[in-house]
Design a protein around this motif. Structure first.
Motif: not given
Ligand code: TXA
Ligand code: MG
Length: 362
Positions: A23-45
């Protein structure tokens, strides 16, 4: 063109480092990864990559005028994100991070400008979830992430909600199970003449007051005023957390409210509407025989349970095809204020106030 959205399932408390690295490699390459937090899921970049940030706005269908929250792994990273944080920011961070408190501070120029929707401020927090923290550490960059829902849909509290909204539009979802709080973080602006809560959330306002005696919180809608005023701050548009179904919020004395909800549910069902009700477990039997479908808000005595179930319950009812959802108001203290905020936004002004004896059904 649709993307193949990868589902990466991990243990919430000890996520597999290989999947986190993927997942981290996708973020570094400019992609989008959704992930859980303690509140709600975030859509990360990557918060430094304006191209990647642009893809967040398109995937969600979110207006580019609404800025994103930047997530960091530790307080040392604060200086990558913000310019001269005031002492109070460090004190709040010390007490509430990792946790559901987002601070609005002065933006560091290296943050992609579209993260902040062109403003010279930036919102930042450290999330309190092992999967989010592992992803942030592995990616090595701050991650900008709004809630991982399509614009105007309820925030996702499970990976399935993310897939329902964004499958084919994002690269991957880290599935770490349901989120604990189920409501988004409290957003606190520290740049005004007085500190101000822009969005009530996981950290109750009462918990902030001892550190911030002059704290302001005064959105136009919060007292039940239905009118949408010009948004004084981004993200304060009334229509924000709306399921596709119409939501009716009932306020007033509890016995009368429940009696009225029962009557309205029966009336709407007889008119051919498919009716949904969001109710705490102990109130569900009251709606038997009305023809309405009921989704659980857990124990109504526990605001944490109501908060954790609110968005999931709306989505469950919608999946069953309801066109209208009835729900009662809860006490506006503690987490209850964030619950009130999300409900009043979901109603888009449809508040039924049951406040006089003449409102009682015969
Ligand atoms: O719990 C949360 O806050 C989740 C998780 C993923 O961290 N995130 C979240 O993000 O709810 P989003 O984008 O759905 O909501 C962010 C809110 C919006 O109301 C936005 O307007 C406000 O924060 N915000 C972000 N940056 C801001 C800024 N610079 N000034 C004022 N408000 C800001
Ligand atoms: Mg959101």
């Amino acid at each position: 063109m649709a993307l193949e959205t990868q589902l990466l399932s991990v243990a919430a408390d000890r996520p597999d480092p290989r999947l986190i690295e993927q997942a981290a490699a996708i973020i570094r390459a400019g992609g989008l990864v959704a992930f859980p937090t303690e509140t709600v899921y975030g859509l990360g970049a990557n918060a430094f990559d304006s191209g990647a940030i642009g893809r967040i706005f398109s995937a969600k269908g979110r207006p580019s005028s609404d800025p994103l929250i930047v997530h960091i792994a530790s307080v040392d990273q604060l200086e990558l994100i913000v310019l001269d944080p005031p002492e109070i920011a460090r004190r709040l961070a010390g007490q509430f991070w990792p946790g559901p408190l987002t601070l609005v501070l002065r933006r560091h120029p290296q943050i992609a400008p579209n993260v902040s929707a062109g403003l010279d401020t930036v919102a930042v927090r450290i999330p309190d979830h092992p999967v989010a923290l592992a992803l942030l550490r592995a990616a090595g960059v701050p991650i900008a992430a709004p809630s991982a829902n399509r614009f105007t849909r309820p925030s996702p509290t499970a990976a399935q909600h993310v897939l329902d909204d964004l499958r084919g539009k994002i690269d991957a979802v880290l599935d770490g199970g349901p989120t604990a709080i189920g409501l988004e973080s409290t957003v606190l602006n520290l740049l005004g003449a007085a500190p101000a809560v822009l969005r009530p959330g996981g950290v109750p306002i009462e918990a902030l007051r001892p550190l911030l005696p002059g704290l302001l919180f005064s959105p136009a809608y919060i007292d039940g005023g239905a009118a949408e005023t010009a948004a004084s701050s981004p993200g304060q548009l009334l229509r924000h957390y709306s399921p596709d179904a119409e939501v009716l919020l009932f306020t007033g004395q509890l016995d009368r409210v429940l009696a009225r909800m029962r009557t309205v549910a029966g009336d709407l069902a007889r008119q051919g509407r498919r009716v949904g009700i969001l109710a705490p477990d102990q109130e569900q039997s009251l709606f038997e025989g009305t023809g309405a479908l009921v989704a659980s808000l857990g124990s109504g005595a526990e605001m944490a349970q109501v908060g954790a179930r609110l968005f999931a319950g709306m989505r469950e009812l919608e999946e069953q095809g309801v066109s209208v959802i009835l729900v009662r108001a809860f006490e506006r203290a503690g987490l209850g204020l964030a619950i009130w905020d999300r409900l009043i936004r979901a109603t888009e002004g449809r508040v039924v106030s049951v406040d006089s004896a003449s409102d009682d059904p015969a």
